[in-house]
Design a protein around this motif. Structure first.
Motif: not given
Length: 291
Positions: A206-224
């Protein structure tokens, strides 16, 4: 004179079902209150599923309070506060925590301590058990979302939507997200090998999904490539649907496709709901053969 009578085969009526659907639903609804009481008595569950999104929203709002508005014009005007920016993600995280984490850990624990075995020897139908669990999640998720919106509005001055179309969007994204999280949580409860290992198995997922799904980090800033991975799972679409509710239309340009893409929000969550139902059917064991 003799008369011949032909013996008629006895008519047989189908045996009544032990549990009618109506009675099963009534039993399930009656268990909702019981499940809520059990949930409220578990302090760790209340903190990590009910209060955690509210705590995280408060932390982000305070931590970035001096950073200026996000999405502001070059002269510093416009934009929204960081509390407003993080609100959609926290609502989506609450939906996931209430369903996946709560039920995944709870049901695995009930398997480990023998509760399911005892219920399997009782007349309680499986559908009543599930209605009680899902009803508990729905009630707690609604209360959590309401408290989250109240804190955002009155503690951090976040402007909430006023148009009915936005709240209609909120309702269907919220309900679909919660029931999808519920069936996935029930399915995930089969993964831990014991009740004691449930938190160690479920919480990291659950924690990993939150970090990669735009919950804690801006989704557009993640690698494509990471955005593409996150797009496979439902939390990314829950958060995107909630951003469509609470964020200005200008923020849609930051999404992966450049818009809110609400049809795909419904499709992906609907697919995961069906997958969750299938996995529940394949993995859940109720001990009793007639169930």
């Amino acid at each position: 004179m003799t008369t011949t009578t032909t013996a008629q085969p006895p008519t047989t009526e189908p045996a009544p079902r032990i549990h009618s659907l109506g009675r099963s639903i009534r039993l399930g609804l009656s268990r909702v209150g019981y499940e809520l009481k059990v949930y409220a008595r578990q302090g760790d569950s209340v903190f990590f599923t009910f209060l955690f999104p509210i705590l995280m929203l408060s932390i982000f709002a305070v931590a970035f309070s001096n950073a200026g508005n996000i999405g502001a014009a070059p002269d510093g005007t416009g934009g929204i506060t960081w509390a407003a920016f993080y609100l959609p993600g926290m609502v989506a995280a609450g939906m996931l925590l209430s369903g996946v984490q709560n039920l995944g850990v709870d049901i695995a624990g009930e398997k480990g301590d023998g509760t399911l075995k005892r219920l399997g020897g009782s007349p309680l139908p499986v559908i009543s058990y599930f209605i009680g669990k899902i009803g508990m999640v729905l009630v707690s998720a609604v209360l959590q979302a309401a408290l989250l919106l109240v804190v955002a509005r009155f503690a951090f001055g976040v402007d909430l939507p006023t148009g009915p179309e936005k709240w209609l969007l909120f309702v269907w994204v919220f309900l679909l997200g919660v029931v999808t999280s519920c069936v996935l949580g029930i399915a995930l409860s089969a993964l831990p090998r014991s009740g004691k290992s449930a938190t160690a198995v479920v919480i990291p997922i659950v924690l990993l999904l939150q970090f990669i799904s735009g919950v804690y980090l801006q989704f557009s800033m993640l690698p494509e490539w990471l955005q593409n991975v996150a797009s496979i799972f439902p939390l990314k679409w829950m958060a995107q649907g909630m951003r469509a509710v609470f964020l200005p239309e200008s923020f849609a340009a930051l999404e992966q496709t450049g818009d809110w893409n609400l049809p795909w929000v419904a499709i992906i969550m609907g697919v995961w709901f069906v997958v969750g139902l299938f996995l529940c059917r394949m993995t859940f064991r109720w001990i009793r053969k007639d169930s």
